[in-house]
Design an enzyme around this catalytic site. Structure first.
Site, PDB file in Angstrom:
ATOM      1  N   ASP A 107     -36.320 -20.676 -18.557  1.00  7.73           N
ATOM      2  CA  ASP A 107     -37.685 -20.934 -18.582  1.00  7.73           C
ATOM      3  C   ASP A 107     -38.002 -20.904 -20.095  1.00  7.73           C
ATOM      4  O   ASP A 107     -39.216 -20.657 -20.553  1.00  7.73           O
ATOM      5  CB  ASP A 107     -38.685 -20.108 -17.802  1.00  7.73           C
ATOM      6  CG  ASP A 107     -38.365 -18.650 -18.183  1.00  7.73           C
ATOM      7  OD1 ASP A 107     -37.343 -18.084 -18.817  1.00  7.73           O
ATOM      8  OD2 ASP A 107     -39.308 -17.819 -17.908  1.00  7.73           O
TER       9      ASP A 107
ATOM     10  N   ASP B 290     -32.875 -20.202 -22.190  1.00  8.85           N
ATOM     11  CA  ASP B 290     -32.597 -19.809 -21.003  1.00  8.85           C
ATOM     12  C   ASP B 290     -33.462 -20.682 -20.046  1.00  8.85           C
ATOM     13  O   ASP B 290     -34.051 -21.715 -20.517  1.00  8.85           O
ATOM     14  CB  ASP B 290     -32.696 -18.402 -20.481  1.00  8.85           C
ATOM     15  CG  ASP B 290     -34.132 -17.956 -20.823  1.00  8.85           C
ATOM     16  OD1 ASP B 290     -35.114 -18.437 -21.211  1.00  8.85           O
ATOM     17  OD2 ASP B 290     -34.472 -17.005 -19.741  1.00  8.85           O
TER      18      ASP B 290
ATOM     19  N   SER C  76     -36.133 -17.502 -14.371  1.00  7.71           N
ATOM     20  CA  SER C  76     -35.593 -17.198 -15.937  1.00  7.71           C
ATOM     21  C   SER C  76     -33.915 -17.732 -15.978  1.00  7.71           C
ATOM     22  O   SER C  76     -33.684 -18.998 -15.856  1.00  7.71           O
ATOM     23  CB  SER C  76     -35.732 -15.889 -16.243  1.00  7.71           C
ATOM     24  OG  SER C  76     -35.565 -15.482 -17.587  1.00  7.71           O
TER      25      SER C  76
ATOM     26  N   ASP D 119     -38.013 -18.605 -22.474  1.00 11.50           N
ATOM     27  CA  ASP D 119     -38.655 -17.283 -22.975  1.00 11.50           C
ATOM     28  C   ASP D 119     -37.693 -16.448 -23.670  1.00 11.50           C
ATOM     29  O   ASP D 119     -38.149 -15.481 -24.417  1.00 11.50           O
ATOM     30  CB  ASP D 119     -39.502 -16.583 -21.926  1.00 11.50           C
ATOM     31  CG  ASP D 119     -38.672 -15.857 -20.863  1.00 11.50           C
ATOM     32  OD1 ASP D 119     -37.261 -16.120 -21.045  1.00 11.50           O
ATOM     33  OD2 ASP D 119     -39.084 -14.939 -20.145  1.00 11.50           O
TER      34      ASP D 119
END
Length: 451
Positions: free
Chosen positions: A245, A243, A102, A247
């Site tokens: 990834d 960010d 992440s 999400d």
């Protein structure tokens, strides 16, 4: 049950250091494949990743594990986490995997797991996986004729782009908007600028040149300064910070100010309530969300359902209470009408829809409430359980009494790092800062004594 491998968001750690080793990644593939290998049909798994260097290593290790367990593997390559959740359902897979840490630096990596419905796995299933990981799984391996195959899937990111674009109301285009977007040199470096451009925006992208080690490096939602500078430089109407990834999302207004997830949830809740789209009479957010958000919603007869930290717990609360909006202050925004997990791009599109429909600036749209002063500090720990100390417990009780009804206190261990997080909020900033400093000092003293 005490967790050995799983934290609040899958398995995470520094690459090539336990638990984030290729050996464990392969064993996770075998264990998860064993649990989801039900029925006589040919089983399949989809694997996506972000752009960090160790993704290649862990991807191949997991392919070995899943194919050894008899599952076919579809490799998606770099793609946002919500894209993996969507394609798990779309491709009728039994399991979805996202290899990502992440917002963390490139040295870290992680494994996020999704069930066939696209939702993150429950605690019960994670506990079953943990049990298998500590066992000899030789007997779980497939027969030679049943070993799985692996293939790369072409065009998967374009399916996600189309899915994201469909969430923007059909009467809205982004024509006339200059949008600066920071993709954190991560998973959305191709998809997010493309989606915005296809919807009519003038797009100014940064953080779109991943090299394996620059993901989240002085960029993205955890380092918004680069995007703030770009917004000023090009006079953008809005900045969108994702960010690694994709999400989570933060917004930068035209003045260069950061808009966090709490304000974004307020905008979406207000807009959807006015349009009759908001379900359940409220939204879900974690215990970290600002008291100002709760007061804002209460004034509009909407309820804030608080959950443990972690977007998976937000989703569980949403499903339990029939809600379709939820999220975290950090920018995880879950809109269950459109997906099963946090989606930074889709959340940003909902904000853009409000901006276009109302014809106001982003600062006018997104500053819905004055946040209550909130102070968060971390205490790094290496051993022991400071929160079980009698002196610490008494200090916490004293702090809660001082805040009473005019604030909140939250002290919790981090689910992803060796930290204890100390957060307090209240109308009196001076009092809040003093309370947090005193608690950090007490916890730190107990930590030092234990060491």
């Amino acid at each position: 049950m005490k967790r050995k491998y799983f934290g609040t968001d899958g398995i995470r750690g520094q690459s090539n250091i336990f638990p984030m080793t290729p050996d464990l990644a392969m064993r996770v593939g075998i264990a998860v494949g064993t649990i989801f290998r039900n029925g006589a049909h040919r089983h399949r798994v989809v694997i996506g990743k972000d752009t960090r260097l160790s993704g290649y290593m862990l991807e191949n290790a997991m392919v070995a594990g899943f194919t050894a367990a008899g599952l076919d593997v579809f490799l998606l390559g770099p793609i946002p986490t919500p894209g993996v959740a969507m394609l798990t359902r779309s491709l009728r897979a039994d399991i979805g995997v996202m290899i990502s840490a992440s917002h963390n630096a490139f040295r870290d990596n992680g494994i996020k797991l999704f069930g066939p419905d696209g939702y993150k796995l429950s605690d019960d299933i994670e506990e079953k996986i943990e049990e298998l990981l500590d066992q000899d799984m030789t007997r779980q391996l497939a027969k030679p004729e049943d070993i799985g195959r692996a293939k790369r899937v072409d065009g998967d990111i374009y399916r996600y782009i189309e899915q994201a674009k469909r969430t923007l109301p059909r009467d809205v285009t982004l024509t006339g908007l200059r949008i600066a977007i920071d993709c954190a040199n991560g998973a959305a470096y191709k998809v997010a600028p493309s989606a915005l451009w296809e919807l009519g925006a003038e797009v100014v992208p940064i953080g779109t040149e991943p090299n394996g080690v620059n993901i989240n490096l002085e960029c993205g939602s955890t380092h918004p300064a680069a995007l703030q500078k770009k917004v000023h430089e090009v006079r953008a109407d809005i900045g969108i910070a994702l960010d690694g990834d994709a999400d989570r999302v933060l917004i930068i207004d035209e003045e260069g100010q950061v808009i966090d997830g709490d304000q974004l949830m307020a905008v979406i809740a207000d807009s959807w309530a006015a349009d009759g789209m908001l379900k359940g009479g409220g939204i879900a957010a974690t215990v970290m969300s600002n008291l100002g958000l709760e007061r804002y919603l209460q004034a509009r007869r909407l309820k804030l359902h608080r959950t443990k930290v972690g977007d998976r717990y937000v989703v569980e609360q949403m499903r339990q209470d029939g809600l379709n909006v939820g999220g975290e202050q950090s920018g995880h925004i879950v809109l269950s009408d459109f997906g099963t997990t946090g989606d930074g791009l889709v959340a940003a599109l909902q904000i853009l829809a409000v901006v276009k429909r109302q014809g106001k600036t982003v600062s006018e749209i997104c500053r819905r409430f004055e946040p209550v002063p909130q102070v968060l500090k971390n205490v790094r720990i290496s051993a022991g359980k400071p929160l079980e100390d009698a002196g610490v417990k008494q200090a916490i009780a004293d702090a809660e009494a001082q805040l009473a009804k005019n604030g909140r206190l939250l002290i919790r261990p981090s689910g992803t790092e060796p930290l204890i997080r100390v957060m307090a909020e209240g109308d009196d900033r001076g009092k809040v800062e003093r309370i947090v400093d005193e608690l950090v000092s007490v916890i730190g003293a107990v930590r030092n004594a234990a060491a």
